[in-house]
Structure formats: C-alpha cells, structure tokens
Write a protein that holds these residues in place. Structure first.
Motif, PDB file in Angstrom:
ATOM      1  N   THR A   1       0.829  -1.203   0.000  1.00  3.56           N
ATOM      2  CA  THR A   1       0.000   0.000   0.000  1.00  3.56           C
ATOM      3  C   THR A   1       0.866   1.256   0.000  1.00  3.56           C
ATOM      4  OG1 THR A   1      -1.674  -1.223   1.232  1.00  3.56           O
ATOM      5  CG2 THR A   1      -1.874   1.172   1.204  1.00  3.56           C
TER       6      THR A   1
ATOM      7  N   ILE B   1       2.280   1.776  -3.495  1.00  3.05           N
ATOM      8  CA  ILE B   1       1.269   2.313  -4.410  1.00  3.05           C
ATOM      9  C   ILE B   1       1.068   3.805  -4.150  1.00  3.05           C
ATOM     10  CG2 ILE B   1      -1.201   2.249  -4.973  1.00  3.05           C
ATOM     11  CD1 ILE B   1      -1.054  -0.792  -4.537  1.00  3.05           C
ATOM     12  N   LEU B   2       1.031   4.199  -2.885  1.00  2.00           N
ATOM     13  CA  LEU B   2       0.857   5.611  -2.545  1.00  2.00           C
ATOM     14  C   LEU B   2       2.039   6.442  -3.031  1.00  2.00           C
ATOM     15  CD1 LEU B   2      -0.761   7.802  -1.084  1.00  2.00           C
ATOM     16  CD2 LEU B   2       0.507   7.222   0.976  1.00  2.00           C
TER      17      LEU B   2
ATOM     18  N   GLY C   1       3.967   5.705  -5.509  1.00  2.00           N
ATOM     19  CA  GLY C   1       3.844   5.744  -6.963  1.00  2.00           C
ATOM     20  C   GLY C   1       2.845   6.791  -7.434  1.00  2.00           C
ATOM     21  N   GLU C   2       1.707   6.879  -6.733  1.00  2.00           N
ATOM     22  CA  GLU C   2       0.713   7.884  -7.095  1.00  2.00           C
ATOM     23  C   GLU C   2       1.243   9.306  -6.874  1.00  2.00           C
ATOM     24  OE1 GLU C   2      -2.721   6.950  -4.796  1.00  2.00           O
ATOM     25  OE2 GLU C   2      -3.336   5.342  -6.140  1.00  2.00           O
ATOM     26  N   ILE C   3       1.937   9.513  -5.787  1.00  3.14           N
ATOM     27  CA  ILE C   3       2.516  10.834  -5.529  1.00  3.14           C
ATOM     28  C   ILE C   3       3.577  11.162  -6.588  1.00  3.14           C
ATOM     29  CG2 ILE C   3       3.929  12.166  -3.909  1.00  3.14           C
ATOM     30  CD1 ILE C   3       2.431  10.715  -1.659  1.00  3.14           C
TER      31      ILE C   3
ATOM     32  N   TYR D   1       3.686  10.040  -9.633  1.00  4.46           N
ATOM     33  CA  TYR D   1       2.999  10.316 -10.895  1.00  4.46           C
ATOM     34  C   TYR D   1       2.425  11.727 -10.890  1.00  4.46           C
ATOM     35  CZ  TYR D   1      -0.287   9.967 -14.752  1.00  4.46           C
ATOM     36  OH  TYR D   1      -0.979  10.197 -15.909  1.00  4.46           O
ATOM     37  N   GLY D   2       1.871  12.144  -9.759  1.00  4.89           N
ATOM     38  CA  GLY D   2       1.346  13.507  -9.657  1.00  4.89           C
ATOM     39  C   GLY D   2       2.437  14.546  -9.823  1.00  4.89           C
TER      40      GLY D   2
ATOM     41  N   TYR E   1       5.269  14.028 -11.464  1.00  2.00           N
ATOM     42  CA  TYR E   1       5.724  13.901 -12.845  1.00  2.00           C
ATOM     43  C   TYR E   1       4.819  14.675 -13.795  1.00  2.00           C
ATOM     44  CZ  TYR E   1       6.434  11.749 -17.410  1.00  2.00           C
ATOM     45  OH  TYR E   1       6.645  11.537 -18.742  1.00  2.00           O
ATOM     46  N   ARG E   2       3.511  14.602 -13.569  1.00  2.00           N
ATOM     47  CA  ARG E   2       2.562  15.295 -14.445  1.00  2.00           C
ATOM     48  C   ARG E   2       2.648  16.804 -14.291  1.00  2.00           C
ATOM     49  NH1 ARG E   2      -0.772  13.051 -18.329  1.00  2.00           N
ATOM     50  NH2 ARG E   2      -1.927  14.941 -17.890  1.00  2.00           N
TER      51      ARG E   2
END
Length: 174
Positions: free
Chosen positions: A97, A100-101, A103-105, A107-108, A110-111
């Motif tokens: 978990t 995954i968190l 990774g989401e941060i 990605y945010g 990176y965008r």
C-alpha cells in the motif's frame, strides 16, 4: 506576514501531531494527539479566512468524532485487544500500500502542476461581501443538496452501527 507565520506553525503542529497519532502505542495518547491535530487544522482554516470551516472543524470533529473515539476506546476490553494484536502483523500489505501511494505521488509530481484544474482564487474582500457562512449554506442546500443528504444518512447508519456493535450481550441473548 503574520497569517503566513501562523499558517506554517499550525501546519507543523498538525503534521507532528498526525505522526504522533499513528506512532503511539497507547490509544488514549493517540486520541489526544488526534485532538491537537484537529485543532491545528481549525487554526489553518482561520488563517485562510474560513471561519465557518474552522467552527465546523471544532464542533463536529473535535466535539463529536473525537468524543466518539474516546467512548469507543473506553468500551473496548483490553484483554480482547491484546488477543487481537496478532492481526497487526501484516507488513507485506502495508508495504504494498505504501509503494502504491508513493507511486501515485510520484505520478502527480511527474505530471506537474498544469494537470490539476483548480477553481479561480476568490479574494477575501469578495468572500467577505457575501459572508463565508452564507456562501457555504447556499452551496450546500442548492448545488450539493443530494450529496449532503447522502452523507447525513451514512452518518446516521454509522451511529446506529456503533451502538449495535458496542452493546453488551446479556446471558439470555447468548
């Protein structure tokens, strides 16, 4: 300048208290740190000129939810909690978990900032003209009436469930 300093002070208190909530082994200490976290968030709302949200934060979360947590802590038997401690050893799920968190941060980040669509900034003078509480009330009872009512029904179900779960069974019921 003073508002910015207070914002950072309340933010630091909120972050430190939140970390202490999840790292303390004593549940009463965790509840006390949760209270300080919620009060610090109310202070952040005050520095952002959201007096209504600060009041709701104190009344609902500190006055209601935190008191409910303390009652639940007092109702749980310590022997049962010690017996159930064996289920707290799920490190693989926690690591997955957390990965995954992160990774989401990532990605945010990176965008970039341009990927988030934010509403226009309202100046405090324009917000004060209509009144903070009046704007929140108009939004809740016009555009967001259905989600507001659904949230109230979910809270009612949660309260009834908490009462049912905390009720001690008598020998005749067993």
């Amino acid at each position: 300048m003073l508002e910015l300093v207070l914002f950072y002070i309340f933010g630091a208190i909120a972050v430190v208290s939140a970390i202490l909530v999840i790292t303390r082994h004593n549940v009463v200490h965790s509840a006390a740190f949760l209270g300080s976290t919620l009060f610090a968030v109310a202070g952040i709302f005050l520095t952002l000129h959201a007096e209504f949200l600060a009041g709701v934060q104190v009344i609902v979360y500190v006055g209601g939810i935190l008191v409910l947590f303390v009652f639940v802590i007092m109702l749980i038997s310590v022997e049962r909690a010690e017996h159930e401690r064996q289920f707290n050893r799920q490190w693989m799920i926690a690591l997955l978990t957390a990965a995954i968190l992160v990774g989401e941060i990532g990605y945010g980040i990176y965008r970039g900032r341009d990927s988030f669509v934010l509403p226009e900034v309202v100046t405090p003078a324009a917000a004060a003209a209509a009144g903070n509480s009046q704007q929140v009330g108009m939004a809740l009872y016009t555009a967001y009436l259905l989600p507001f009512e659904i949230a109230s029904i979910l809270l009612l179900v949660a309260i009834v469930g908490a009462v049912v779960l905390s009720k001690k069974r008598t020998p005749a019921e067993e």
